[in-house]
Write a protein that holds these residues in place. Structure first.
Motif, PDB file in Angstrom:
ATOM      1  N   ILE A 141      42.784  21.689   6.325  1.00 30.61           N
ATOM      2  CA  ILE A 141      43.103  22.685   7.236  1.00 30.61           C
ATOM      3  C   ILE A 141      42.831  21.759   8.796  1.00 30.61           C
ATOM      4  N   LYS A 142      41.878  21.040   8.741  1.00 32.39           N
ATOM      5  CA  LYS A 142      41.552  20.166  10.022  1.00 32.39           C
ATOM      6  C   LYS A 142      42.600  19.528  10.812  1.00 32.39           C
ATOM      7  N   ARG A 145      44.350  21.711  13.022  1.00 37.40           N
ATOM      8  CA  ARG A 145      43.970  22.625  13.968  1.00 37.40           C
ATOM      9  C   ARG A 145      45.035  22.837  15.336  1.00 37.40           C
ATOM     10  N   GLN A 150      47.196  26.503  10.437  1.00 32.10           N
ATOM     11  CA  GLN A 150      45.785  26.453  10.168  1.00 32.10           C
ATOM     12  C   GLN A 150      45.483  27.726   9.594  1.00 32.10           C
ATOM     13  N   LYS A 154      44.375  28.468   5.891  1.00 24.86           N
ATOM     14  CA  LYS A 154      42.889  29.230   5.536  1.00 24.86           C
ATOM     15  C   LYS A 154      43.485  30.248   4.650  1.00 24.86           C
TER      16      LYS A 154
END
Ligand code: ADP
Ligand code: SF4
Length: 595
Positions: A141-142, A145, A150, A154
């Motif tokens: 996910i990073k 960003r 993102q 999630k």
């Protein structure tokens, strides 16, 4: 460390018992005592990409064509988002799941569209190319960003994403689902929209039928309806247009667009006129089929399609195809070659269906595009023309002899015994000339050489289509008919088929009929157009072959649609209904603007 090149081994094809590990024996790095190619747990070779110097010797030595050594573009600085395994396909970057917009994915087959689907639907968790360890979701996910990805990832990591998926190869649906269409649709109706959806797609006539007895177009609309009825967060339509006629394509596009109001919608579409109408943004997928794929950044649809045709992404200085694809906008003038035959008008009645066709002339080496709604008698006409079917009545006094017809049927249906055959066996039984010099050259152009030992049941839609086209083009005949050869082929394959058809009809000096609903394909391919009109499944009327422009004009007028030319590429683009261009062209009666 940045990867320079990758080695891909198609494990299904690799057979060291036959090749005797020829790759290992020949590798110059191995010969210096290092372990560049070694034997893996499955007893097949594995290539260490860090030691490999990219000489390509192993690739040449493998007569099974199982190895591909590929240099990655320098512009790719990052690690992939996913790799399926050692020496397997890898995908770089992901599309952006924008809301309130339909996202189109365009590009050749085999560069990762299904991989994108697998990731977005949660079927595979991306591993960023690290094969040994389980990469935590946070890490993945990073990387995204600050983008819409993102938030999406999630939710995906929490298993909150519900998926609606329309598969590419609809011919396989009756193998998985049996029963009445209505019962199956009722089962998928999660939002109580069955009645309305059936009405909007105009499919009330299929409800009582068994899925196994639906026609290609009906099956496609049934599959689309089943997905529209789902209450999902992410919808993926893989080629919604195949087997649909032009009107149905636009109808389906409208319904798919509706979904974007509430969910993420991605569509793979190779009919560029449809993609243009359907999508708001497109991502171009490029790379080497089977080895690696890259997802471009999103483009507004017109710019994206043009960039794709150009083969060059300016912002990244990335050329992904040696040549650009351009469409000839100079109006084609039909030049009469030698007369092949004059044919009379026909009449034919079946129970519940009535067909009348006008007579005309056919010239040697010409391609006639057949346009018209599904179930208006196109194939029946060709069968009467070839003598395969007896007309009830003929007008005029021209007498047709019995002509040998070679036909590529619309549907890609395999008989049980054909499924287990290898492609080589299939081609041999379908056409005795498939392994002639000409046949081999067709196979090379359509990319079939590598697949000859694969079983027919394991081929993708596009591969199966190429196989059927090869069989039809190599059969000795006096007349050819290809019914929807574009289905499941990507844009480049469609153009390759168009060129092949041109060369073969000219060299055989016979006429070739092509029924297709991809207007761009028909535009590139046809010398003349034969237009079918009428009421689907009730009555049909076939007009005499006409000039391309006149035929297209009449066809689009009946649909109340106008097309213009894109000034940059010459490709036909549908005008938005009610737009200035649309009204102007309608006023002038130029439904198909040639430029
Ligand atoms: P597309 O949908 O654009 O045709 P895919 O995403 O299906 O492309 O596939 C890209 C490549 O990834 C294909 O060559 C395929 O062989 C390979 N691939 C797909 N799934 C797997 C898997 N589970 N293991 C190994 N390779 C795979
Ligand atoms: Fe060895 Fe050359 Fe093959 Fe690399 S490309 S594995 S160095 S033979």
């Amino acid at each position: 460390m940045k990867r320079k090149r990758i080695a891909v081994i198609e494990r299904e094809l690799c057979n060291p018992k036959l090749t005797g590990y020829a790759c290992m024996k020949a590798c110059p790095v191995n010969r210096t005592g290092k372990d560049c190619i070694t034997v893996w747990m499955d007893k097949k070779p594995i290539i260490n990409e860090e030691l490999c110097i990219g000489c390509g010797i192993c690739q040449k030595k493998c007569f099974r064509n199982a190895i591909d050594i590929v240099n990655l573009p320098e512009q790719l600085q990052e690690e992939p988002i996913h790799r399926y395994g050692r020496n397997a396909f890898m995908l770089f970057r992901l599309p952006i799941p924008q809301k309130n917009a339909v996202i189109g994915l365009i590009g050749p087959n085999g560069v990762g569209k299904s991989t994108v689907l697998n990731i977005f639907s949660g079927k595979i968790k991306p591993n960023t190319g690290l094969l040994e360890s389980d990469v935590p979701w946070d890490e993945i996910i990073k990387r995204f960003r600050g983008t819409e990805l993102q938030e999406y990832l999630k939710r995906l990591s929490k298993k909150e994403i519900r998926v609606g998926y329309k598969p590419q190869h609809v011919d396989l649906i009756p193998k998985m689902y049996r029963g009445r269409a209505a019962d199956l649709l009722k089962k998928t109706d999660e939002n109580g929209m069955l009645e309305e959806t059936v009405k909007r797609l105009g499919i009330s006539g299929i409800l009582e039928k068994n899925v196994g007895s639906l026609s290609g177009g009906e099956l496609q609309l049934f599959a689309i309806a089943a997905v529209l009825l789902k209450d999902a967060d992410f919808y993926f339509f893989d080629e919604p247009s195949s087997y649909l006629d032009v009107y149905e394509r636009m109808l389906a596009a409208k319904e798919i667009r509706r979904l974007a109001e509430k969910a993420v919608v991605m569509v793979v579409e190779h009919d560029l006129a449809v993609a243009d109408y359907l999508a708001d943004y497109v991502h171009i997928l490029y790379g080497r089929p089977g080895a690696f794929g890259v997802v471009s950044r999103p483009y507004a649809v017109r710019v994206g399609i043009n960039t794709y045709l150009e083969g060059f992404i300016r912002e990244e200085n990335m050329r992904f195809r040696a040549e650009s694809i351009k469409f000839d906008i100079t109006p084609k003038r039909f030049e009469k070659t030698a007369l092949f035959l004059e044919f009379p008008g026909f009449e034919k009645k079946f129970e519940g269906f009535e067909l009348k066709t006008e007579g005309g002339e056919l010239y040697k080496g010409e391609i006639i595009g057949i346009l018209g709604p599904n179930a208006t008698g196109k194939t029946t006409f060709i069968k009467m023309l070839s003598g395969e079917l007896e007309p009830d009545k003929t007008t005029g006094d021209s007498i047709l002899g019995s002509l040998k017809l070679s036909c590529k049927p619309q549907r890609l249906l395999l008989k049980k015994e054909q499924e287990a055959m290898t492609l080589r066996e299939f081609l041999k039984t379908e056409s005795e000339k498939s392994f002639s010099k000409e046949g081999k050259s067709i196979m090379r152009i359509l990319g079939l050489e590598k697949l000859l030992e694969r079983t027919m049941g394991s081929l993708s839609g596009g591969e199966l289509q190429s196989a059927m086209i090869t069989a039809a083009l190599t059969k000795p005949c006096d007349l050819m008919l290809l019914d929807e050869p574009s289905a499941f082929l990507d844009v480049e394959q469609r153009l390759r088929v168009a060129r092949l058809l041109r060369t073969i009809t000219e060299s055989k000096e016979i006429p070739c009929f092509v029924v297709d609903h991809d207007l761009q394909f028909i535009d590139v391919l046809s010398d003349r157009i034969m237009l079918f009109e009428g009421e689907q499944g009730v009555r049909g009327f076939g007009n005499s072959p006409a000039h391309l422009k006149n035929g297209m004009n009449r066809f689009l007028k009946a649909l109340n649609m106008t097309f213009r030319r894109d000034p940059q590429t010459g490709r036909p683009r549908a005008n938005k209904p009610g737009s200035q261009k649309d009204s102007e062209q309608k006023e002038k009666g130029e439904y198909y603007y040639m430029g």
